[in-house]
Write a protein that holds these residues in place. Structure first.
Motif, PDB file in Angstrom:
ATOM      1  N   ALA A   1       0.832  -1.209   0.000  1.00 20.24           N
ATOM      2  CA  ALA A   1       0.000   0.000   0.000  1.00 20.24           C
ATOM      3  C   ALA A   1       0.865   1.258   0.000  1.00 20.24           C
ATOM      4  O   ALA A   1       1.807   1.376   0.765  1.00 20.24           O
ATOM      5  CB  ALA A   1      -0.929   0.017   1.204  1.00 20.24           C
ATOM      6  N   VAL A   2       0.505   2.180  -0.871  1.00 20.69           N
ATOM      7  CA  VAL A   2       1.167   3.479  -0.932  1.00 20.69           C
ATOM      8  C   VAL A   2       0.358   4.431  -0.059  1.00 20.69           C
ATOM      9  O   VAL A   2      -0.864   4.529  -0.202  1.00 20.69           O
ATOM     10  CB  VAL A   2       1.218   4.001  -2.389  1.00 20.69           C
ATOM     11  N   ARG A   3       1.043   5.104   0.848  1.00 19.11           N
ATOM     12  CA  ARG A   3       0.353   6.035   1.729  1.00 19.11           C
ATOM     13  C   ARG A   3       0.530   7.452   1.211  1.00 19.11           C
ATOM     14  O   ARG A   3       1.635   7.880   0.897  1.00 19.11           O
ATOM     15  CB  ARG A   3       0.913   5.912   3.142  1.00 19.11           C
ATOM     16  N   ILE A   4      -0.586   8.166   1.119  1.00 17.56           N
ATOM     17  CA  ILE A   4      -0.612   9.540   0.627  1.00 17.56           C
ATOM     18  C   ILE A   4      -1.368  10.384   1.649  1.00 17.56           C
ATOM     19  O   ILE A   4      -2.397   9.956   2.175  1.00 17.56           O
ATOM     20  CB  ILE A   4      -1.328   9.623  -0.740  1.00 17.56           C
ATOM     21  N   HIS A   5      -0.858  11.575   1.908  1.00 18.73           N
ATOM     22  CA  HIS A   5      -1.583  12.490   2.783  1.00 18.73           C
ATOM     23  C   HIS A   5      -2.235  13.584   1.941  1.00 18.73           C
ATOM     24  O   HIS A   5      -1.577  14.247   1.148  1.00 18.73           O
ATOM     25  CB  HIS A   5      -0.650  13.122   3.818  1.00 18.73           C
TER      26      HIS A   5
END
Length: 145
Positions: free
Chosen positions: A96-100
């Protein structure tokens, strides 16, 4: 073609993440498989439900939940929608790629509102910003913030 599995995460899963899930399901269900959760569970915010209904999206059947209550923990993307969730994002297995993508907190914005209608305007402002963000998915998921 499989859809992108995305989790919208915020503190209480009562407002912003619910709005994002609602818009993703209403506007992008052909390319996104959307979920939402909170670091904590605060219950559904009635003004968030009302603001979304005014935009033609019914989130009244969604419910506030924590990450542990999700049917899956494997996502392509985790999008944190508030600073607290970004700082306290739980571990997710896999790639999973985490983006804010931070958005203002409607209840905080509305805390000094004199009337419910005045408070609702703050929810609508945040709702519209979240809608715009979701409209540009999945393209904007490539941009790391």
């Amino acid at each position: 073609m499989s859809r992108i599995k995305i989790l919208f995460l915020c503190t209480g899963n009562s407002c912003r993440s619910q709005m994002a899930e609602g818009f993703a399901k209403a506007l992008k269900s052909d390319v996104l498989e959307a979920y939402s959760a909170g670091v904590e569970r605060h219950g559904m915010n009635p003004l968030a439900i009302r603001a979304m209904a005014e935009a033609g999206v019914d989130i009244s059947q969604q419910h506030s939940k924590t990450v542990d209550e999700l049917p899956t923990r494997e996502f392509d993307f985790i999008v944190t929608l508030c600073g607290h969730a970004n700082e306290h994002c739980p571990y997710f297995p896999g790639q999973a790629v985490r983006i804010h993508a931070g958005f203002d907190d409607p209840p905080q914005l509305a805390k000094d509102a004199a009337t419910e209608e005045e408070a609702l305007e703050h929810y609508k402002t945040v709702r519209d910003a979240i809608r715009e963000y979701v409209l540009h998915m999945p393209e904007n998921l490539k941009k790391r913030t």
